[in-house]
Design an enzyme around this catalytic site. Structure first.
Site, PDB file in Angstrom:
ATOM      1  N   SER A   1       9.712   0.981  -0.466  1.00  0.00           N
ATOM      2  CA  SER A   1       9.080   1.373  -1.725  1.00  0.00           C
ATOM      3  C   SER A   1       9.876   2.419  -2.503  1.00  0.00           C
ATOM      4  O   SER A   1       9.627   2.614  -3.687  1.00  0.00           O
ATOM      5  CB  SER A   1       7.670   1.905  -1.470  1.00  0.00           C
ATOM      6  OG  SER A   1       7.704   3.133  -0.775  1.00  0.00           O
TER       7      SER A   1
ATOM      8  N   LYS B   1       6.645   9.393  -1.768  1.00  0.00           N
ATOM      9  CA  LYS B   1       6.800   8.855  -3.118  1.00  0.00           C
ATOM     10  C   LYS B   1       7.395   9.948  -4.013  1.00  0.00           C
ATOM     11  O   LYS B   1       7.545  11.100  -3.621  1.00  0.00           O
ATOM     12  CB  LYS B   1       5.446   8.422  -3.700  1.00  0.00           C
ATOM     13  CG  LYS B   1       4.648   7.442  -2.859  1.00  0.00           C
ATOM     14  CD  LYS B   1       5.236   6.047  -2.855  1.00  0.00           C
ATOM     15  CE  LYS B   1       4.386   5.115  -1.989  1.00  0.00           C
ATOM     16  NZ  LYS B   1       5.011   3.764  -1.860  1.00  0.00           N
TER      17      LYS B   1
END
Length: 278
Positions: free
Chosen positions: A42, A119
């Site tokens: 990701s 993230k």
């Protein structure tokens, strides 16, 4: 008898040494740095599957999330961070708290299931965030975006989960060249980082998200392959992340394994030792 006593003492000392070592390691991990191995794609191409890094916990101070969650599925052991450090849980506050900056790559605790995620911090408290046709808008203004070639990788299973990469030029057969468009995104404060594109999908066009006070909005750099704040946690996403759920900032990759185990040193990527995270 004397020999047996010595053996008994030696055994006790060995146990003490192991206990002390575990205590020291636990304190080090809780207070200073936490190891983290990247399990998914990701955050490509900033972070690759198999990157091993240490998370700096001193940057944002401490909360209950600073304590490790201990999971040993083989023996059914699961001790949650709240069980260990629940006394610090509440009021969305931190001890010796520091404010994260937009663009930081952050490890945080999922607001619902407690899993550790990594993230990039995109939205600060009070911001509005939206995606329109694959472009990021912050407070109603589109961020600067410029083309930067392609990200290339081999289409093959990656990491211990044997995940196959998604490709913009897909479908790609085993061993083929997997391509993704690469662009450089410049955040309002001037921070630059690469983002990847695979295809047009629902996450490229979103509602306007208003980030509440005391919360943050996170997105993966591999935008079309990231479960992040664009989806509420009730339906499998992350949603807004409370301040107290931040664990620390990721600053540098220590080493990286292209195989299924970080112990397989022959699969280590030679160009990622001590690589800074931007």
């Amino acid at each position: 008898m004397a020999t047996e006593a010595k053996k008994g003492n030696a055994f006790v000392e060995t146990i003490k040494t192991i206990v002390y070592a575990l205590l020291i390691a636990g304190v080090f991990r809780t207070v200073f740095f936490q190891p983290f191995w990247i399990p998914s794609g990701s955050m490509k191409d900033t972070l690759l599957i198999g990157d091993f890094l240490f998370v700096n916990k001193m940057t944002y101070g401490y909360s209950y999330a600073s304590c490790p969650t201990i999971r040993v599925p083989v023996v059914g052991l699961h001790i949650d961070a709240k069980t260990i450090c629940g006394f610090m849980d509440g009021d969305n506050t931190r001890i010796l708290g520091g404010e994260p900056k937009r663009g930081d790559v952050v490890v945080f605790r999922h607001p619902v299931n407690g899993t550790d995620y990594i993230k990039r911090l995109i939205g600060l408290p009070g911001d509005t965030v939206q995606m329109r046709e694959g472009r990021l808008f912050i407070n109603g203004t589109p961020v600067e975006l410029r083309d930067d070639g392609q990200f290339e990788e081999i289409a093959q299973p990656q990491g211990p989960q044997r995940l196959r990469p998604r490709c913009e030029n897909g479908p790609v057969g085993q061993g083929g060249l997997c391509l993704k468009s690469r662009q450089i995104e410049t955040l309002p404060e001037g921070t630059e980082h690469a983002v990847l594109n695979i295809t047009r999908q629902g996450s490229d066009d979103t509602p306007v998200y208003a980030v509440p006070e005391g919360h943050y909005f996170f997105m993966g750099d591999n935008r079309d392959n990231s479960t992040d704040s664009r989806v509420p946690p009730q339906v499998g996403g992350v949603g807004f992340v409370p301040y107290e759920n931040l664990i620390g900032r990721a600053d540098r990759v220590m080493f990286s394994s292209a195989g299924s185990s970080m112990l397989a040193f022959w699969t280590w990527r030679g160009d990622r030792f001590f690589k800074g995270i931007e």
